[in-house]
Enzyme design. Structure first.
Site, PDB file in Angstrom:
ATOM      1  N   ILE A 234       0.818  -1.229   0.000  1.00  0.00           N
ATOM      2  CA  ILE A 234       0.000   0.000   0.000  1.00  0.00           C
ATOM      3  C   ILE A 234       0.837   1.258   0.000  1.00  0.00           C
ATOM      4  CG2 ILE A 234      -2.140  -0.881   0.967  1.00  0.00           C
ATOM      5  CD1 ILE A 234      -1.140  -0.091   3.732  1.00  0.00           C
ATOM      6  N   GLY A 235       2.125   1.122   0.129  1.00  0.00           N
ATOM      7  CA  GLY A 235       2.931   2.337   0.102  1.00  0.00           C
ATOM      8  C   GLY A 235       4.402   2.039   0.250  1.00  0.00           C
ATOM      9  N   GLU A 236       5.156   3.068  -0.010  1.00  0.00           N
ATOM     10  CA  GLU A 236       6.605   2.941   0.097  1.00  0.00           C
ATOM     11  C   GLU A 236       7.139   4.240   0.671  1.00  0.00           C
ATOM     12  OE1 GLU A 236       8.332   1.159  -3.168  1.00  0.00           O
ATOM     13  OE2 GLU A 236      10.267   1.057  -2.158  1.00  0.00           O
ATOM     14  N   GLY A 237       7.990   4.153   1.685  1.00  0.00           N
ATOM     15  CA  GLY A 237       8.563   5.364   2.278  1.00  0.00           C
ATOM     16  C   GLY A 237      10.062   5.199   2.434  1.00  0.00           C
ATOM     17  N   PHE A 239      11.728   4.362   4.971  1.00  0.00           N
ATOM     18  CA  PHE A 239      12.077   3.209   5.791  1.00  0.00           C
ATOM     19  C   PHE A 239      11.919   1.900   5.024  1.00  0.00           C
ATOM     20  CE2 PHE A 239      10.642  -0.159   8.664  1.00  0.00           C
ATOM     21  CZ  PHE A 239      11.596  -0.130   9.669  1.00  0.00           C
ATOM     22  N   ASP A 353       8.851  15.079  11.858  1.00  0.00           N
ATOM     23  CA  ASP A 353       8.531  14.869  10.446  1.00  0.00           C
ATOM     24  C   ASP A 353       7.034  15.059  10.203  1.00  0.00           C
ATOM     25  OD1 ASP A 353       9.356  14.471   7.867  1.00  0.00           O
ATOM     26  OD2 ASP A 353       9.457  12.292   7.994  1.00  0.00           O
TER      27      ASP A 353
HETATM   28  N1  LIG Z   1      -0.615   2.437   9.274  1.00  0.00           N
HETATM   29  C1  LIG Z   1      -0.858   2.620   7.973  1.00  0.00           C
HETATM   30  N2  LIG Z   1      -2.094   2.384   7.475  1.00  0.00           N
HETATM   31  C2  LIG Z   1      -2.344   2.554   6.150  1.00  0.00           C
HETATM   32  N3  LIG Z   1      -1.433   2.963   5.241  1.00  0.00           N
HETATM   33  C3  LIG Z   1      -0.194   3.223   5.674  1.00  0.00           C
HETATM   34  C4  LIG Z   1       0.168   3.067   7.047  1.00  0.00           C
HETATM   35  N4  LIG Z   1       1.461   3.410   7.194  1.00  0.00           N
HETATM   36  C5  LIG Z   1       1.883   3.765   5.968  1.00  0.00           C
HETATM   37  N5  LIG Z   1       0.906   3.655   5.048  1.00  0.00           N
HETATM   38  C6  LIG Z   1       1.005   3.944   3.602  1.00  0.00           C
HETATM   39  O1  LIG Z   1       2.320   3.672   3.184  1.00  0.00           O
HETATM   40  C7  LIG Z   1       2.942   4.859   2.668  1.00  0.00           C
HETATM   41  C8  LIG Z   1       4.391   4.892   3.078  1.00  0.00           C
HETATM   42  O2  LIG Z   1       4.455   5.139   4.477  1.00  0.00           O
HETATM   43  P1  LIG Z   1       5.817   5.447   5.206  1.00  0.00           P
HETATM   44  O3  LIG Z   1       5.494   5.909   6.586  1.00  0.00           O
HETATM   45  O4  LIG Z   1       6.719   4.290   5.090  1.00  0.00           O
HETATM   46  O5  LIG Z   1       6.454   6.538   4.305  1.00  0.00           O
HETATM   47  P2  LIG Z   1       6.187   8.093   4.105  1.00  0.00           P
HETATM   48  O6  LIG Z   1       5.902   8.732   5.438  1.00  0.00           O
HETATM   49  O7  LIG Z   1       5.166   8.271   3.052  1.00  0.00           O
HETATM   50  O8  LIG Z   1       7.574   8.557   3.534  1.00  0.00           O
HETATM   51  P3  LIG Z   1       8.895   8.837   4.369  1.00  0.00           P
HETATM   52  O9  LIG Z   1       9.111   7.637   5.270  1.00  0.00           O
HETATM   53  O10 LIG Z   1       9.926   8.973   3.345  1.00  0.00           O
HETATM   54  O11 LIG Z   1       8.599  10.074   5.133  1.00  0.00           O
HETATM   55  C9  LIG Z   1       2.125   6.012   3.233  1.00  0.00           C
HETATM   56  O12 LIG Z   1       2.202   7.127   2.383  1.00  0.00           O
HETATM   57  C10 LIG Z   1       0.731   5.408   3.291  1.00  0.00           C
HETATM   58  O13 LIG Z   1       0.137   5.482   2.031  1.00  0.00           O
END
Ligand SMILES: Nc1ncnc2c1ncn2[C@@H]1O[C@H](COP(=O)(O)OP(=O)(O)OP(=O)(O)O)[C@@H](O)[C@H]1O
Length: 514
Positions: A234-237, A239, A353
């Site tokens: 559902i996503g990539e960040g 981490f 953040d």
């Molecule tokens: N608890 C959660 N429930 C639903 N979706 C989530 C959850 N955590 C993360 N996501 C999804 O995954 C994506 C990536 O989250 P993540 O926290 O890893 O990165 P980010 O905050 O978008 O980027 P960065 O870590 O670079 O700041 C989010 O944008 C969101 O769409």
């Protein structure tokens, strides 16, 4: 109206009646031009406090034609662009700022080592950072990683202040993928009403004993994510990758798996997130349910928040556009989350953040603050006002004073929150490189229009309703107070929440009046 304030070495006094406007410096009457010059030179923004801001603001903008914000740190045009700096693993040194008491903290192992501290102090500005951002494959390949910035304080003793200033003038802004087109507060005891975690439903792995309500071993994680199926991604960040997974009892969770290649570098981010999330419980914060820390795997299991990120909603990716009331409620939810972290959690926590892509929305549009990878425990000693630590955060939301001094306080979150409110109201990202030069830095563009009395033009064009100008002005005014260049001029998060409640009352009244 009589305003009098000690600003720098001068006492500036201003008196306004229906007939006269009088200007004094140190008791002597002066003309307006000299007064305004002195006001500007004495960095008068530092003298403002939320209680007298409004009157000074009128003076500043109407009589002196200065902008509170523009007259300060954003006065010089900055080169916007994607500038990323990663810290080395070098330990931090004490900041030599004798004026404030703080403590130095150790953020080592936080990040990939790219730059030696001394080089960093000299090379902070522009090109070098830009080159790192472009050349380093980790950054080129992953959009999300390019968003975050880390600067080291360890070179501060050896860096002339001019260079530090130039570093602060080059706040590394990030451009997200432009989907929208062009484009010391009293410590309070921990809340006594903590909800205990629900009983364990899964077999315990040795690493899992201390935390959360969901205990999965690696095999169970593999099963729940169907071997980390891309279909469940559902996503990539920064981490790692996030998966939606359904557990055996039907509970839906988010499973965040660290990227293998960054495990070492991200170890402290992982530990930080686990340690801090384990201690907090608030309806506006994403709850940690469990984790796996074994071999080459670092996995966080958190509650799943079903309705995407705030940024996605501002981009219209979920169909229906957030109306003004929803945006106001989301802002209030975020203030509750941050007030809890700053004032009521067992230890003061600074998120570092706060940004729209870290605000997750529930199906009923309640907001939950996520992503504690950069979170940090605040000053602990009774006399400490700040901690000295590497600068981490996301470009565009970074507190310029923290960036310049490496001093971190909860007011850095307040700054980011100010930028966030502007984003919520305008729909624009903090930096929009595809726009005309005078519109690229959203806070600067917004402040100019605000000063000219054009708040309605600032409202997100996707909002299809008329919003009372007075209410909009109050929201923007609050946002600019939060995003003041100097932390002393920013309200704390609790005060921000109180102001927003007042705005909500006014809004509801205005809606009832039609
Ligand atoms: N608890 C959660 N429930 C639903 N979706 C989530 C959850 N955590 C993360 N996501 C999804 O995954 C994506 C990536 O989250 P993540 O926290 O890893 O990165 P980010 O905050 O978008 O980027 P960065 O870590 O670079 O700041 C989010 O944008 C969101 O769409």
């Amino acid at each position: 109206v009589i305003l009098s304030k000690v600003c720098g070495t001068d006492v500036l006094t201003y008196s306004r009646s229906s007939e006269h406007k009088l200007f004094y410096i140190n008791g002597g009457a002066v003309d307006k031009v000299s007064f305004c010059k002195s006001l500007k030179l004495s960095n008068a923004v530092r003298c403002f406090s939320p209680s007298n801001l409004k009157e000074w603001e009128i003076l500043y903008t109407n009589d002196c034609s200065l902008g509170i914000y523009l007259g300060m740190s954003l006065e010089k045009p900055r080169r916007a662009g994607r500038k990323i700096l990663l810290g080395s693993e070098t330990k931090e040194s004490k900041n030599g700022d004798a004026g404030h008491k703080g403590h130095s903290t150790d953020d080592n192992h936080d990040s990939v080592s790219l730059l030696e501290p001394k080089i960093m102090g000299i090379a902070v500005p522009g090109m070098f950072i830009l080159c790192c951002g472009l050349l380093c494959p980790c950054f080129r390949s992953k959009r999300k990683e390019a968003s975050r910035a880390v600067l080291e304080p360890s070179s501060m003793d050896s860096v002339p202040s001019a260079e530090l200033n130039s570093a602060s003038e080059n706040i590394p802004y990030r451009l997200d993928s432009p989907l929208r087109g062009p484009g010391s507060p009293l410590r309070m005891p921990a809340t006594p009403l903590r909800v205990p975690p629900s009983p364990s439903r899964f077999s315990m792995s040795p690493q899992m004993k201390r935390i959360g309500s969901v205990h999965l071993n690696m095999n169970q994680v593999m099963k729940a994510t169907e071997n980390f199926s891309p279909l469940l991604q559902i996503g990539e960040g920064g981490f790692g990758t996030v998966y939606r997974a359904q557990l055996q009892d039907g509970q839906v969770v988010a499973i965040k798996r660290a990227k293998k290649e960054h495990i070492c570098a991200l170890q402290s981010e992982f530990s930080s997130e686990v340690e801090l999330l384990a201690k907090i419980e608030h309806r506006n914060l994403v709850k940690l349910l469990g984790y796996v820390d074994k071999g080459h795997e670092r996995i966080l299991i958190t509650e799943h928040v079903a309705n995407g990120t705030l940024r996605e909603h501002l981009d219209g990716q979920h169909g229906r556009i957030l109306d003004f009331n929803q945006r106001l409620e989301i802002s209030i939810d975020v203030t509750h989350a941050l007030t809890y972290l700053h004032l009521y959690a067992e230890k003061q926590i600074i998120h570092r953040d706060v940004k729209s892509s870290n605000i997750l929305l529930t199906e009923t549009f309640r907001a939950k603050v996520a992503d504690f990878g950069f979170a940090k425990v605040g000053p602990t000693g009774p006399d400490e006002t700040h901690i000295v630590t590497k600068v981490k955060g996301t470009a565009g939301y970074l507190d310029p004073e923290y960036l310049r001094t490496y001093q971190l306080t909860p007011k850095s979150d307040v700054y980011s929150f100010g930028i966030l409110i502007i984003e919520i109201l305008t729909g624009r990202r903090p930096v929009e490189l595809r726009r005309d030069a005078n519109e690229r830095v959203t806070v600067r563009w917004a402040f100019k229009h605000y000063n000219e009395g054009n708040v309605v033009e600032l409202l997100d064009p996707l909002i299809n309703e008329a919003v009372n100008v007075g209410i909009l002005s109050k929201m923007f005014s609050l946002a600019f107070q939060c995003a003041a260049p100097t932390r002393a001029d920013r309200p704390n998060m609790k005060q921000v929440g109180e102001q927003l409640w007042g705005i909500r009352m006014d809004y509801l009244k205005s809606v009832r009046r039609g």
